[in-house]
Structure formats: C-alpha cells, structure tokens
Design a protein around this motif. Structure first.
Motif, PDB file in Angstrom:
ATOM      1  N   LEU A  67       1.023  -1.224  -0.450  1.00 49.70           N
ATOM      2  CA  LEU A  67       0.313   0.013   0.185  1.00 49.70           C
ATOM      3  C   LEU A  67       1.192   1.473   0.050  1.00 49.70           C
ATOM      4  CD1 LEU A  67      -2.954  -0.751   2.319  1.00 49.70           C
ATOM      5  CD2 LEU A  67      -3.181  -0.750  -0.186  1.00 49.70           C
ATOM      6  N   LEU A  68       2.081   0.625   1.349  1.00 49.44           N
ATOM      7  CA  LEU A  68       2.687   2.530   0.571  1.00 49.44           C
ATOM      8  C   LEU A  68       3.462   2.955  -0.933  1.00 49.44           C
ATOM      9  CD1 LEU A  68       4.281   4.441   2.588  1.00 49.44           C
ATOM     10  CD2 LEU A  68       6.206   3.215   2.791  1.00 49.44           C
ATOM     11  N   LEU A  69       4.106   1.412  -1.194  1.00 49.09           N
ATOM     12  CA  LEU A  69       4.584   1.533  -2.671  1.00 49.09           C
ATOM     13  C   LEU A  69       3.130   1.724  -3.518  1.00 49.09           C
ATOM     14  CD1 LEU A  69       6.721  -1.439  -2.719  1.00 49.09           C
ATOM     15  CD2 LEU A  69       7.378   1.169  -2.378  1.00 49.09           C
ATOM     16  N   ALA A  70       2.092   1.491  -3.801  1.00 43.52           N
ATOM     17  CA  ALA A  70       1.445   2.104  -4.682  1.00 43.52           C
ATOM     18  C   ALA A  70       0.986   3.758  -3.520  1.00 43.52           C
ATOM     19  CB  ALA A  70      -0.171   1.464  -4.340  1.00 43.52           C
ATOM     20  N   GLY A  71       0.725   4.087  -2.645  1.00 41.45           N
ATOM     21  CA  GLY A  71       0.812   5.486  -2.474  1.00 41.45           C
ATOM     22  C   GLY A  71       1.554   6.668  -2.969  1.00 41.45           C
ATOM     23  N   VAL A  72       3.519   5.797  -2.786  1.00 40.66           N
ATOM     24  CA  VAL A  72       4.133   6.567  -3.607  1.00 40.66           C
ATOM     25  C   VAL A  72       3.510   6.966  -5.170  1.00 40.66           C
ATOM     26  CG1 VAL A  72       6.695   6.932  -4.187  1.00 40.66           C
ATOM     27  CG2 VAL A  72       6.032   6.094  -1.776  1.00 40.66           C
ATOM     28  N   TRP A  73       3.330   5.795  -5.517  1.00 38.55           N
ATOM     29  CA  TRP A  73       3.304   5.533  -6.893  1.00 38.55           C
ATOM     30  C   TRP A  73       2.047   6.703  -7.427  1.00 38.55           C
ATOM     31  CZ3 TRP A  73      -0.917   4.370  -9.998  1.00 38.55           C
ATOM     32  CH2 TRP A  73       0.042   4.357 -11.385  1.00 38.55           C
ATOM     33  N   TYR A  74       0.941   6.276  -6.742  1.00 43.84           N
ATOM     34  CA  TYR A  74      -0.467   7.260  -7.108  1.00 43.84           C
ATOM     35  C   TYR A  74       0.503   8.724  -6.723  1.00 43.84           C
ATOM     36  CZ  TYR A  74      -4.909   8.098  -7.271  1.00 43.84           C
ATOM     37  OH  TYR A  74      -5.902   9.215  -7.582  1.00 43.84           O
ATOM     38  N   GLY A  75       1.545   9.097  -5.905  1.00 45.53           N
ATOM     39  CA  GLY A  75       1.655  10.239  -5.216  1.00 45.53           C
ATOM     40  C   GLY A  75       2.108  10.931  -6.918  1.00 45.53           C
ATOM     41  N   VAL A 133       1.484  14.335  -8.824  1.00 44.12           N
ATOM     42  CA  VAL A 133       2.394  15.276  -9.012  1.00 44.12           C
ATOM     43  C   VAL A 133       2.877  16.321 -10.097  1.00 44.12           C
ATOM     44  CG1 VAL A 133       4.786  16.222  -8.467  1.00 44.12           C
ATOM     45  CG2 VAL A 133       3.886  15.673  -6.110  1.00 44.12           C
ATOM     46  N   THR A 134       3.355  14.170 -11.328  1.00 42.32           N
ATOM     47  CA  THR A 134       3.945  14.815 -12.223  1.00 42.32           C
ATOM     48  C   THR A 134       2.391  15.405 -13.427  1.00 42.32           C
ATOM     49  OG1 THR A 134       3.868  12.430 -13.430  1.00 42.32           O
ATOM     50  CG2 THR A 134       5.129  13.342 -11.992  1.00 42.32           C
ATOM     51  N   GLY A 135       2.024  15.147 -13.444  1.00 42.05           N
ATOM     52  CA  GLY A 135       0.114  16.482 -14.146  1.00 42.05           C
ATOM     53  C   GLY A 135      -0.356  14.478 -14.946  1.00 42.05           C
ATOM     54  N   ALA A 136      -0.408  14.115 -14.171  1.00 38.23           N
ATOM     55  CA  ALA A 136      -0.889  12.114 -14.747  1.00 38.23           C
ATOM     56  C   ALA A 136      -2.769  12.835 -14.786  1.00 38.23           C
ATOM     57  CB  ALA A 136      -0.913  11.125 -14.157  1.00 38.23           C
ATOM     58  N   PRO A 137      -3.112  12.650 -15.849  1.00 38.75           N
ATOM     59  CA  PRO A 137      -4.667  13.093 -15.693  1.00 38.75           C
ATOM     60  C   PRO A 137      -5.897  12.359 -15.108  1.00 38.75           C
ATOM     61  CG  PRO A 137      -4.559  11.974 -17.782  1.00 38.75           C
ATOM     62  CD  PRO A 137      -2.844  12.047 -17.102  1.00 38.75           C
ATOM     63  N   VAL A 138      -6.651  13.282 -14.111  1.00 38.09           N
ATOM     64  CA  VAL A 138      -8.085  12.901 -13.179  1.00 38.09           C
ATOM     65  C   VAL A 138      -8.773  13.407 -13.448  1.00 38.09           C
ATOM     66  CG1 VAL A 138      -5.321  12.076 -11.201  1.00 38.09           C
ATOM     67  CG2 VAL A 138      -6.495  14.651 -11.374  1.00 38.09           C
ATOM     68  N   LEU A 139      -9.814  12.809 -13.206  1.00 39.00           N
ATOM     69  CA  LEU A 139     -11.465  13.632 -13.274  1.00 39.00           C
ATOM     70  C   LEU A 139     -11.087  15.285 -12.105  1.00 39.00           C
ATOM     71  CD1 LEU A 139     -13.408  10.437 -14.914  1.00 39.00           C
ATOM     72  CD2 LEU A 139     -12.558  12.556 -15.637  1.00 39.00           C
ATOM     73  N   SER A 140     -10.862  14.493 -10.756  1.00 39.04           N
ATOM     74  CA  SER A 140     -11.288  15.136  -9.471  1.00 39.04           C
ATOM     75  C   SER A 140      -9.859  15.414  -8.737  1.00 39.04           C
ATOM     76  CB  SER A 140     -11.909  15.055  -8.571  1.00 39.04           C
ATOM     77  OG  SER A 140     -12.139  15.286  -8.332  1.00 39.04           O
ATOM     78  N   PHE A 141      -9.091  16.014  -8.744  1.00 38.99           N
ATOM     79  CA  PHE A 141      -7.690  16.240  -7.886  1.00 38.99           C
ATOM     80  C   PHE A 141      -8.279  16.217  -7.082  1.00 38.99           C
ATOM     81  CE2 PHE A 141      -5.037  18.894  -5.721  1.00 38.99           C
ATOM     82  CZ  PHE A 141      -3.315  18.445  -6.445  1.00 38.99           C
ATOM     83  N   TRP A 142      -9.143  16.551  -6.055  1.00 36.19           N
ATOM     84  CA  TRP A 142      -9.586  17.080  -4.584  1.00 36.19           C
ATOM     85  C   TRP A 142      -9.542  14.793  -4.539  1.00 36.19           C
ATOM     86  CZ3 TRP A 142      -6.226  19.326  -1.713  1.00 36.19           C
ATOM     87  CH2 TRP A 142      -5.958  20.359  -2.218  1.00 36.19           C
ATOM     88  N   GLY A 143     -10.421  14.560  -5.483  1.00 34.62           N
ATOM     89  CA  GLY A 143     -10.819  13.023  -4.900  1.00 34.62           C
ATOM     90  C   GLY A 143      -8.983  11.985  -4.939  1.00 34.62           C
ATOM     91  N   ALA A 144      -8.313  12.791  -5.657  1.00 28.06           N
ATOM     92  CA  ALA A 144      -7.771  12.192  -6.291  1.00 28.06           C
ATOM     93  C   ALA A 144      -6.412  12.102  -4.837  1.00 28.06           C
ATOM     94  CB  ALA A 144      -6.657  12.508  -7.081  1.00 28.06           C
ATOM     95  N   VAL A 145      -6.231  13.318  -4.641  1.00 28.23           N
ATOM     96  CA  VAL A 145      -5.325  13.136  -3.176  1.00 28.23           C
ATOM     97  C   VAL A 145      -6.189  12.747  -2.377  1.00 28.23           C
ATOM     98  CG1 VAL A 145      -5.339  15.739  -1.271  1.00 28.23           C
ATOM     99  CG2 VAL A 145      -4.603  15.869  -3.806  1.00 28.23           C
ATOM    100  N   PHE A 146      -7.907  12.788  -1.783  1.00 30.26           N
ATOM    101  CA  PHE A 146      -8.389  12.123  -1.019  1.00 30.26           C
ATOM    102  C   PHE A 146      -7.443  10.260  -1.406  1.00 30.26           C
ATOM    103  CE2 PHE A 146     -12.214   9.261   0.555  1.00 30.26           C
ATOM    104  CZ  PHE A 146     -11.727   9.631   2.113  1.00 30.26           C
ATOM    105  N   THR A 147      -7.821   9.982  -2.404  1.00 26.58           N
ATOM    106  CA  THR A 147      -7.413   8.585  -2.470  1.00 26.58           C
ATOM    107  C   THR A 147      -6.287   7.904  -2.372  1.00 26.58           C
ATOM    108  OG1 THR A 147      -8.916   8.393  -4.531  1.00 26.58           O
ATOM    109  CG2 THR A 147      -7.375   6.660  -4.051  1.00 26.58           C
TER     110      THR A 147
END
Length: 173
Positions: free
Chosen positions: A62-70, A74-88
C-alpha cells in the motif's frame, strides 16, 4: 555458579515445560509470563510472526502504491477530480500506516490487532478473488494465498493465547 542468577536458572530449566516457569497456577496462561527475567520471557508463536509479516508486506504494498500514485499526481497525470485523487492518496497512506501498526502490535502480543488483521485479510480476499478469476491468476494468487494463510493462523489457539492481553493489563485468559 550462583543459584540466584536467572541466566543460570534459565539454562538449567530449558527442558522444563512453560507452565513450570509460570508459577504452576492452573488458570495462568503458560504463554504469557512476567517480563524482566530471561527464564520467564514471552514465547511468541511462529504463526504470529507469519501473520505480522503478511500484514507488513501488505502495508508495504500500500505504501508503494501510494508513492506511485503520488508521483503520478505530481507529474500531472490526468484525473477527473484533483481533490478526489488527493483523498485517495491519503487513504492509501493512512491504510499503510494502520497496517504497519497492526503488524507491530500483533508481534508485541496485544489483543486488538487480530481484528484489524482479520478485516485487512478479508478486504484482500475480496480484491484477490476477482483478480484471480478476471484473467490475472498470478496477481490473484499473490493476494489470496497469504490472506487465506493469515486468516487460518489468526484462529490458531496459540495465537489467541499469545494475544490475550490489553495494554498494560495482566493476561485476560
């Protein structure tokens, strides 16, 4: 040789049963004894170590998945909701921290981590079975086998006896 030295007593009594060191009380838990004396040290079952390793590996994943997701965030991968991605991202990191705490306190013999470990394993199974049957058998097996092993070991009588105390309390069983 000093008969009062606990180290020498521990060497002499190495073949004795654990109940001999616990004072011989019939209601006393033979796996949990007073701390401070090497002859009366806590006996940690191997199953507890296996469960803690499984939970710690899940926390690491989970930590590695969180680092990859983060980094993707940060690098600007497209997301539908920025704050939803931060919450995830926060959920991934919080779940990782929680599982590390469960593994640590399970190794120390506390009662509450067994429930946390069981719920985590049930969640992993609920993700692992669809992954296994959905065309990713290796990834599914990598989730299902450790989770099923941990669930079986959580109900072992030695694991339950080892984790039978609350913080700072005497044995509950």
């Amino acid at each position: 040789m000093n008969p009062e030295d606990p180290r020498e007593n521990a060497a002499e009594n190495a073949g004795d049963s654990p109940s001999n060191h616990a004072g011989g009380n019939p209601g006393e838990n033979p796996l949990r004894r007073e701390a401070g004396d090497p002859a009366t040290a806590v006996v940690r079952p191997r199953a507890v170590v296996v469960i803690a390793v499984v939970v710690a590996l899940e926390a690491t994943a989970l930590l590695l998945a969180g680092v990859w997701y983060g980094t993707q965030l940060v690098t600007g991968a497209p997301v539908l909701s920025f704050w939803g991605a931060v919450f995830t991202l926060c959920l991934l990191l919080a779940a990782s921290v929680w599982l590390f705490a469960v593994a640590r306190f399970l190794m120390r013999g506390f009662r509450w981590p067994r429930a946390g470990a069981l719920i985590a394993q049930l969640i992993v199974l609920s993700i692992g079975f669809p992954t296994l049957t959905g065309g990713y058998p290796l990834a599914g097996l990598a989730m299902v086998v450790p989770a099923a092993t941990a669930i079986v070991l959580l109900f072992d009588k030695r694991v339950i006896a080892f984790g039978s105390r609350a913080a700072g309390a005497p044995p509950a069983l």
